[in-house]
Design a protein around this motif. Structure first.
Motif, PDB file in Angstrom:
ATOM      1  N   ALA A   9     -93.606 -22.110 159.176  1.00 43.86           N
ATOM      2  CA  ALA A   9     -94.643 -22.859 158.677  1.00 43.86           C
ATOM      3  C   ALA A   9     -94.435 -23.495 157.566  1.00 43.86           C
ATOM      4  O   ALA A   9     -94.156 -22.856 156.445  1.00 43.86           O
ATOM      5  CB  ALA A   9     -95.812 -21.592 158.361  1.00 43.86           C
ATOM      6  N   ALA A  10     -94.256 -24.867 157.829  1.00 45.66           N
ATOM      7  CA  ALA A  10     -93.749 -25.673 156.389  1.00 45.66           C
ATOM      8  C   ALA A  10     -92.543 -25.073 156.311  1.00 45.66           C
ATOM      9  O   ALA A  10     -91.457 -25.035 156.925  1.00 45.66           O
ATOM     10  CB  ALA A  10     -94.859 -25.727 155.554  1.00 45.66           C
ATOM     11  N   ASP A  11     -92.494 -24.926 154.865  1.00 49.47           N
ATOM     12  CA  ASP A  11     -90.975 -24.200 154.521  1.00 49.47           C
ATOM     13  C   ASP A  11     -91.096 -22.881 154.582  1.00 49.47           C
ATOM     14  O   ASP A  11     -90.014 -22.338 154.119  1.00 49.47           O
ATOM     15  CB  ASP A  11     -90.865 -24.728 152.935  1.00 49.47           C
ATOM     16  CG  ASP A  11     -90.587 -26.210 152.804  1.00 49.47           C
ATOM     17  OD1 ASP A  11     -91.058 -26.955 151.839  1.00 49.47           O
ATOM     18  OD2 ASP A  11     -90.173 -26.791 153.837  1.00 49.47           O
ATOM     19  N   LEU A  12     -92.089 -21.970 154.946  1.00 46.83           N
ATOM     20  CA  LEU A  12     -91.945 -20.789 155.131  1.00 46.83           C
ATOM     21  C   LEU A  12     -91.493 -20.289 156.471  1.00 46.83           C
ATOM     22  O   LEU A  12     -92.231 -20.658 157.484  1.00 46.83           O
ATOM     23  CB  LEU A  12     -93.303 -19.949 154.740  1.00 46.83           C
ATOM     24  CG  LEU A  12     -93.989 -20.439 153.399  1.00 46.83           C
ATOM     25  CD1 LEU A  12     -95.089 -19.522 153.095  1.00 46.83           C
ATOM     26  CD2 LEU A  12     -92.878 -19.746 152.335  1.00 46.83           C
ATOM     27  N   GLU A  13     -90.710 -19.204 156.331  1.00 46.32           N
ATOM     28  CA  GLU A  13     -90.327 -18.784 157.720  1.00 46.32           C
ATOM     29  C   GLU A  13     -90.933 -17.194 157.758  1.00 46.32           C
ATOM     30  O   GLU A  13     -90.884 -16.442 156.852  1.00 46.32           O
ATOM     31  CB  GLU A  13     -88.914 -18.462 157.931  1.00 46.32           C
ATOM     32  CG  GLU A  13     -87.876 -19.874 158.211  1.00 46.32           C
ATOM     33  CD  GLU A  13     -86.588 -19.594 158.192  1.00 46.32           C
ATOM     34  OE1 GLU A  13     -86.019 -18.276 157.937  1.00 46.32           O
ATOM     35  OE2 GLU A  13     -85.998 -20.325 158.810  1.00 46.32           O
ATOM     36  N   THR A  14     -91.659 -16.912 159.208  1.00 44.70           N
ATOM     37  CA  THR A  14     -92.048 -15.659 159.193  1.00 44.70           C
ATOM     38  C   THR A  14     -92.018 -15.132 160.663  1.00 44.70           C
ATOM     39  O   THR A  14     -91.500 -15.726 161.539  1.00 44.70           O
ATOM     40  CB  THR A  14     -93.475 -15.870 159.241  1.00 44.70           C
ATOM     41  OG1 THR A  14     -94.297 -14.573 159.545  1.00 44.70           O
ATOM     42  CG2 THR A  14     -94.272 -16.875 160.057  1.00 44.70           C
ATOM     43  N   ILE A  15     -91.833 -13.704 160.537  1.00 43.96           N
ATOM     44  CA  ILE A  15     -91.532 -13.062 162.055  1.00 43.96           C
ATOM     45  C   ILE A  15     -92.927 -12.775 162.425  1.00 43.96           C
ATOM     46  O   ILE A  15     -92.999 -12.516 163.723  1.00 43.96           O
ATOM     47  CB  ILE A  15     -90.650 -11.808 162.073  1.00 43.96           C
ATOM     48  CG1 ILE A  15     -91.824 -10.745 160.959  1.00 43.96           C
ATOM     49  CG2 ILE A  15     -89.663 -12.090 161.135  1.00 43.96           C
ATOM     50  CD1 ILE A  15     -90.981  -9.271 160.881  1.00 43.96           C
ATOM     51  N   GLY A  16     -93.833 -13.152 161.942  1.00 46.33           N
ATOM     52  CA  GLY A  16     -95.164 -12.659 162.685  1.00 46.33           C
ATOM     53  C   GLY A  16     -95.735 -13.743 163.505  1.00 46.33           C
ATOM     54  O   GLY A  16     -96.457 -14.767 163.094  1.00 46.33           O
ATOM     55  N   SER A  17     -95.461 -13.517 164.710  1.00 50.44           N
ATOM     56  CA  SER A  17     -96.035 -14.234 165.966  1.00 50.44           C
ATOM     57  C   SER A  17     -97.568 -13.855 166.169  1.00 50.44           C
ATOM     58  O   SER A  17     -97.912 -12.811 165.691  1.00 50.44           O
ATOM     59  CB  SER A  17     -95.141 -14.001 167.044  1.00 50.44           C
ATOM     60  OG  SER A  17     -95.395 -12.555 167.444  1.00 50.44           O
ATOM     61  N   PRO A  18     -98.268 -14.615 166.634  1.00 52.16           N
ATOM     62  CA  PRO A  18     -99.822 -14.305 166.839  1.00 52.16           C
ATOM     63  C   PRO A  18     -99.908 -12.719 167.679  1.00 52.16           C
ATOM     64  O   PRO A  18    -100.773 -11.910 167.355  1.00 52.16           O
ATOM     65  CB  PRO A  18    -100.107 -15.433 167.785  1.00 52.16           C
ATOM     66  CG  PRO A  18     -99.284 -16.826 167.596  1.00 52.16           C
ATOM     67  CD  PRO A  18     -98.052 -16.085 167.243  1.00 52.16           C
ATOM     68  N   LYS A  19     -98.922 -12.562 168.442  1.00 58.24           N
ATOM     69  CA  LYS A  19     -99.175 -11.287 169.092  1.00 58.24           C
ATOM     70  C   LYS A  19     -98.679 -10.088 168.186  1.00 58.24           C
ATOM     71  O   LYS A  19     -99.487  -9.255 168.171  1.00 58.24           O
ATOM     72  CB  LYS A  19     -98.054 -11.265 170.323  1.00 58.24           C
ATOM     73  CG  LYS A  19     -98.060  -9.816 171.092  1.00 58.24           C
ATOM     74  CD  LYS A  19     -96.807  -9.980 172.147  1.00 58.24           C
ATOM     75  CE  LYS A  19     -96.902  -8.474 172.971  1.00 58.24           C
ATOM     76  NZ  LYS A  19     -95.914  -8.608 173.841  1.00 58.24           N
ATOM     77  N   LEU A  20     -97.802 -10.456 167.215  1.00 59.63           N
ATOM     78  CA  LEU A  20     -97.637  -9.299 166.471  1.00 59.63           C
ATOM     79  C   LEU A  20     -98.698  -9.114 165.300  1.00 59.63           C
ATOM     80  O   LEU A  20     -99.079  -8.053 164.747  1.00 59.63           O
ATOM     81  CB  LEU A  20     -95.903  -9.705 165.654  1.00 59.63           C
ATOM     82  CG  LEU A  20     -95.428  -8.542 164.720  1.00 59.63           C
ATOM     83  CD1 LEU A  20     -95.467  -7.281 165.368  1.00 59.63           C
ATOM     84  CD2 LEU A  20     -94.303  -9.083 164.195  1.00 59.63           C
ATOM     85  N   TRP A  21     -99.135 -10.247 164.953  1.00 58.33           N
ATOM     86  CA  TRP A  21    -100.283 -10.139 164.047  1.00 58.33           C
ATOM     87  C   TRP A  21    -101.571  -9.411 164.621  1.00 58.33           C
ATOM     88  O   TRP A  21    -102.120  -8.652 164.019  1.00 58.33           O
ATOM     89  CB  TRP A  21    -100.754 -11.560 163.557  1.00 58.33           C
ATOM     90  CG  TRP A  21    -100.103 -12.080 162.541  1.00 58.33           C
ATOM     91  CD1 TRP A  21     -99.139 -13.244 162.282  1.00 58.33           C
ATOM     92  CD2 TRP A  21    -100.292 -11.719 160.870  1.00 58.33           C
ATOM     93  NE1 TRP A  21     -98.717 -13.399 161.007  1.00 58.33           N
ATOM     94  CE2 TRP A  21     -99.200 -12.566 160.168  1.00 58.33           C
ATOM     95  CE3 TRP A  21    -101.229 -10.809 160.237  1.00 58.33           C
ATOM     96  CZ2 TRP A  21     -99.386 -12.377 158.833  1.00 58.33           C
ATOM     97  CZ3 TRP A  21    -101.079 -10.783 159.071  1.00 58.33           C
ATOM     98  CH2 TRP A  21    -100.086 -11.571 158.221  1.00 58.33           C
ATOM     99  N   ALA A  22    -101.698  -9.859 165.869  1.00 56.16           N
ATOM    100  CA  ALA A  22    -103.113  -9.058 166.586  1.00 56.16           C
ATOM    101  C   ALA A  22    -102.519  -7.546 166.776  1.00 56.16           C
ATOM    102  O   ALA A  22    -103.547  -6.836 166.609  1.00 56.16           O
ATOM    103  CB  ALA A  22    -103.017  -9.861 168.102  1.00 56.16           C
ATOM    104  N   ILE A  23    -101.335  -7.293 167.091  1.00 53.95           N
ATOM    105  CA  ILE A  23    -101.146  -5.851 166.868  1.00 53.95           C
ATOM    106  C   ILE A  23    -101.254  -5.012 166.030  1.00 53.95           C
ATOM    107  O   ILE A  23    -101.772  -3.979 165.723  1.00 53.95           O
ATOM    108  CB  ILE A  23     -99.648  -5.626 167.653  1.00 53.95           C
ATOM    109  CG1 ILE A  23     -99.606  -6.046 169.280  1.00 53.95           C
ATOM    110  CG2 ILE A  23     -99.292  -4.002 167.921  1.00 53.95           C
ATOM    111  CD1 ILE A  23     -98.150  -6.118 170.050  1.00 53.95           C
ATOM    112  N   THR A  24    -100.617  -5.548 164.793  1.00 51.70           N
ATOM    113  CA  THR A  24    -100.711  -5.032 163.480  1.00 51.70           C
ATOM    114  C   THR A  24    -102.325  -4.974 163.014  1.00 51.70           C
ATOM    115  O   THR A  24    -102.556  -3.858 162.340  1.00 51.70           O
ATOM    116  CB  THR A  24    -100.130  -5.842 162.628  1.00 51.70           C
ATOM    117  OG1 THR A  24     -98.719  -6.032 162.971  1.00 51.70           O
ATOM    118  CG2 THR A  24     -99.939  -5.329 161.035  1.00 51.70           C
ATOM    119  N   VAL A  25    -103.130  -6.087 163.086  1.00 52.88           N
ATOM    120  CA  VAL A  25    -104.371  -5.822 162.796  1.00 52.88           C
ATOM    121  C   VAL A  25    -105.169  -4.928 163.434  1.00 52.88           C
ATOM    122  O   VAL A  25    -106.061  -4.251 163.089  1.00 52.88           O
ATOM    123  CB  VAL A  25    -105.152  -7.230 162.551  1.00 52.88           C
ATOM    124  CG1 VAL A  25    -106.525  -7.168 162.357  1.00 52.88           C
ATOM    125  CG2 VAL A  25    -104.477  -8.234 161.755  1.00 52.88           C
TER     126      VAL A  25
END
Length: 345
Positions: A9-25
């Motif tokens: 996301a721009a200059d930020l890297e994240t392991i949070g794919s939409p699927k992983l976010w959905a499962i976590t929430v």
């Protein structure tokens, strides 16, 4: 680290794919719902129940960290465990303030866990907002690291100054703006009415003291969020990891409160340690900012940060125990303090 598992996301890297976010929430909402079910009938929490839930909530981040290690590599897992250690150490300080608030409002023991649960939910919502704002600030430029570092260093100095003053921390609920504002707009009953937040009193809708206690806890959550979110961003720039560490640290607070309730006041050097940790992470952020401008400026590795945090927490625990034992020893009587004369004198 597998390239396909990282989103940018721009200059930020994240392991949070939409699927992983959905499962976590979804998992987070399920755990909170389970907590609401447990606290639906107010009861005094026994030590066995509190220890059981504490072990459960300590096992969850360990399992998640192992998953992160296997899926995304040791570097991301180290960031997660370091961020979790930072948040957990800060959350213990949260618990001490919660304890003061519960005592100030004279919250019945059977209702304490419900107040804590509302406080945890409020903290999670606030942390999510601050994490999103922090990510936006980081995307705007490297100056954000200097800002976050400055916030942490100033906070560290304030905590250390209060700790060195030797004065016991107190809560004056009459001075809290949120409480005064509520009292101005709605009447408040003198007595608690179970887990109810409002009741009909003298023909009007009135707040119970429980509602005031929850609002006071929520207000303190705002202050803690200002400190904790920049602290974790000092460990990792991944918003998902920042959210996950906050969530795991906060989820177990309700149970941990009842386990540590008798120990919290004995950790007399905890704030000294927290000030060192925050100052260390603040320095780490400033160095990271400076490294982006002058490459010869060294950076502090995440693994070194983890080692420092663990060393500080162990040290303040040991020194607190030693100080408590020293103060518990009875003072010698005047006869014992008097030097013994040698034979023949």
């Amino acid at each position: 680290m597998p390239a396909e598992t990282i989103l940018s996301a721009a200059d930020l890297e994240t392991i949070g794919s939409p699927k992983l976010w959905a499962i976590t929430v979804a998992a987070l909402v399920s755990l909170l719902a389970a907590d609401f079910a447990v606290t639906r009938r107010p009861h005094e929490v026994r030590m066995r129940e509190a220890v059981g839930w504490s072990i459960f909530y300590l096992a969850l981040p360990l399992i998640f960290g192992v998953y992160v290690w296997g899926a995304f590599g040791s570097g991301v897992a180290t960031e997660f465990f370091t961020g979790y250690m930072v948040e957990k150490s800060l959350s213990v300080d949260n618990l001490f303030v919660f304890m003061l608030l519960l005592s100030a409002f004279a919250v019945p023991a059977a209702l304490a866990q419900r107040v804590l649960l509302y406080g945890i939910i409020g903290a999670l919502v606030l942390r999510a907002i601050f994490i999103a704002l922090g990510a936006a600030v980081l995307q705007s430029g490297t100056w954000a690291f200097l800002l976050f570092g400055g916030i942490l260093i100033v906070t560290a100095w304030k905590i250390l100054k209060d700790a060195l003053s030797g004065e016991d921390q107190k809560v004056d609920i009459s001075a809290m703006r949120s409480v005064r504002l509520l009292r101005r707009f709605m009447p408040v009953t003198d007595d608690y009415h179970g887990s109810l937040l409002t009741v009909r009193h003298n023909g009007r809708r009135a707040l119970t003291p429980l509602a005031l206690a929850i609002v006071a806890v929520f207000a303190t959550d705002i202050v803690f969020a200002v400190d904790s979110v920049p602290a974790v961003y000092g460990v990792t720039e991944d918003p998902f990891i920042v959210f996950a560490t906050n969530a795991f640290a906060l989820l177990g607070l309700r149970a941990l409160y009842f386990v540590l309730m008798g120990v919290l006041t004995k950790l007399r050097h905890l704030n000294h340690g927290l000030s060192l940790i925050l100052a260390f992470i603040g320095t780490k952020l400033v160095l990271h900012w400076a490294h982006g401008i002058w490459t010869w400026v060294p950076e502090i590795p995440t693994l070194a940060s983890l080692g420092f945090i663990i060393a500080v927490l162990l040290t303040v625990t040991i020194t607190s125990v030693h100080a408590n034992r020293r103060d518990a020893k009875p003072a010698p009587s005047p006869a014992e303090r008097e030097p013994r004369s040698r034979p023949g004198h």
